[in-house]
Write a protein that holds these residues in place. Structure first.
Motif, PDB file in Angstrom:
ATOM      1  N   GLU A  24     -11.563  -4.270  -5.463  1.00  0.00           N
ATOM      2  CA  GLU A  24     -10.219  -3.752  -5.185  1.00  0.00           C
ATOM      3  C   GLU A  24     -10.255  -2.762  -4.017  1.00  0.00           C
ATOM      4  OE1 GLU A  24      -6.735  -1.062  -7.314  1.00  0.00           O
ATOM      5  OE2 GLU A  24      -8.441  -1.750  -8.507  1.00  0.00           O
ATOM      6  N   TYR A  25     -11.276  -1.899  -4.002  1.00  0.00           N
ATOM      7  CA  TYR A  25     -11.415  -0.938  -2.915  1.00  0.00           C
ATOM      8  C   TYR A  25     -11.740  -1.642  -1.606  1.00  0.00           C
ATOM      9  CZ  TYR A  25     -11.266   2.721  -6.423  1.00  0.00           C
ATOM     10  OH  TYR A  25     -10.874   3.561  -7.427  1.00  0.00           O
ATOM     11  N   GLY A  27     -10.680  -4.574  -0.770  1.00  0.00           N
ATOM     12  CA  GLY A  27      -9.403  -5.123  -0.310  1.00  0.00           C
ATOM     13  C   GLY A  27      -8.542  -4.057   0.342  1.00  0.00           C
ATOM     14  N   LEU A  28      -8.516  -2.866  -0.237  1.00  0.00           N
ATOM     15  CA  LEU A  28      -7.746  -1.765   0.340  1.00  0.00           C
ATOM     16  C   LEU A  28      -8.307  -1.375   1.710  1.00  0.00           C
ATOM     17  CD1 LEU A  28      -7.213   0.499  -2.799  1.00  0.00           C
ATOM     18  CD2 LEU A  28      -5.499  -0.906  -1.635  1.00  0.00           C
ATOM     19  N   TYR A  29      -9.616  -1.362   1.815  1.00  0.00           N
ATOM     20  CA  TYR A  29     -10.274  -1.030   3.083  1.00  0.00           C
ATOM     21  C   TYR A  29      -9.883  -2.040   4.155  1.00  0.00           C
ATOM     22  CZ  TYR A  29     -14.007  -0.618   6.540  1.00  0.00           C
ATOM     23  OH  TYR A  29     -14.703  -0.504   7.703  1.00  0.00           O
ATOM     24  N   VAL A  30      -9.942  -3.322   3.811  1.00  0.00           N
ATOM     25  CA  VAL A  30      -9.603  -4.378   4.774  1.00  0.00           C
ATOM     26  C   VAL A  30      -8.148  -4.233   5.211  1.00  0.00           C
ATOM     27  CG1 VAL A  30      -9.296  -6.868   5.060  1.00  0.00           C
ATOM     28  CG2 VAL A  30     -11.368  -5.982   3.982  1.00  0.00           C
ATOM     29  N   HIS A  31      -7.243  -3.988   4.275  1.00  0.00           N
ATOM     30  CA  HIS A  31      -5.828  -3.817   4.614  1.00  0.00           C
ATOM     31  C   HIS A  31      -5.609  -2.580   5.484  1.00  0.00           C
ATOM     32  CE1 HIS A  31      -4.406  -7.151   2.297  1.00  0.00           C
ATOM     33  NE2 HIS A  31      -4.921  -6.672   1.163  1.00  0.00           N
ATOM     34  N   PHE A  32      -6.322  -1.516   5.190  1.00  0.00           N
ATOM     35  CA  PHE A  32      -6.211  -0.295   5.972  1.00  0.00           C
ATOM     36  C   PHE A  32      -6.647  -0.536   7.415  1.00  0.00           C
ATOM     37  CE2 PHE A  32      -8.175   3.645   7.580  1.00  0.00           C
ATOM     38  CZ  PHE A  32      -7.051   4.458   7.600  1.00  0.00           C
ATOM     39  N   THR A  34      -6.842  -3.365   9.018  1.00  0.00           N
ATOM     40  CA  THR A  34      -5.896  -4.287   9.644  1.00  0.00           C
ATOM     41  C   THR A  34      -4.636  -3.540  10.085  1.00  0.00           C
ATOM     42  OG1 THR A  34      -6.721  -6.084   8.273  1.00  0.00           O
ATOM     43  CG2 THR A  34      -4.586  -6.419   9.320  1.00  0.00           C
ATOM     44  N   GLY A  35      -4.117  -2.669   9.230  1.00  0.00           N
ATOM     45  CA  GLY A  35      -2.921  -1.894   9.563  1.00  0.00           C
ATOM     46  C   GLY A  35      -3.130  -0.978  10.745  1.00  0.00           C
ATOM     47  N   SER A  37      -5.327  -1.353  13.123  1.00  0.00           N
ATOM     48  CA  SER A  37      -5.487  -2.212  14.296  1.00  0.00           C
ATOM     49  C   SER A  37      -4.129  -2.700  14.811  1.00  0.00           C
ATOM     50  CB  SER A  37      -6.377  -3.402  13.941  1.00  0.00           C
ATOM     51  OG  SER A  37      -6.519  -4.252  15.042  1.00  0.00           O
TER      52      SER A  37
END
Length: 113
Positions: A24-25, A27-32, A34-35, A37
């Motif tokens: 879960e963390y 996934g949050l890291y990847v979304h962060f 991406t955002g 960027s």
């Protein structure tokens, strides 16, 4: 925040899984990342619209009007007085400097006696 650094920081899914970090963390890291960027890309487009451009002076001659020398270091493979590393890129609007680039400058190697 530098999205390129975050994306290339060597933290990947394999490392996260092997170190026991929850998916879960990850996934949050990847979304962060991406955002950040995406925000960086949008900001660059807006700045360009108004004529503001980022400049990276790597391997150019040091110019005190464009660059802030933060440090000097020896490197025999490059010519003294050149920008060898960029700590922070600069910004210009036309030929006018908005923010000088912070750079590391190559100095002449000391000769051992």
């Amino acid at each position: 925040i530098n999205a390129e650094y975050m994306g290339s920081s060597g933290i990947n899914a394999e490392y996260m899984g092997s170190s026991g970090i929850n998916a879960e963390y990850m996934g949050l890291y990847v979304h962060f990342v991406t955002g950040v960027s995406m925000t960086q890309e949008i900001m660059a487009k807006v700045l360009k619209k108004y004529g503001i451009e980022e400049y990276n002076p790597i391997n150019l001659k040091f110019d005190p009007n464009l660059h802030d020398a933060v440090f000097e270091y020896e490197d025999e493979s490059k010519e003294p007085g050149t920008v060898g590393e960029v700590a922070r890129t600069g910004y210009k609007i036309g030929k006018r400097v908005l923010r000088a680039a912070r750079v590391g400058v190559i100095k002449k190697p000391k000769k051992c006696s």
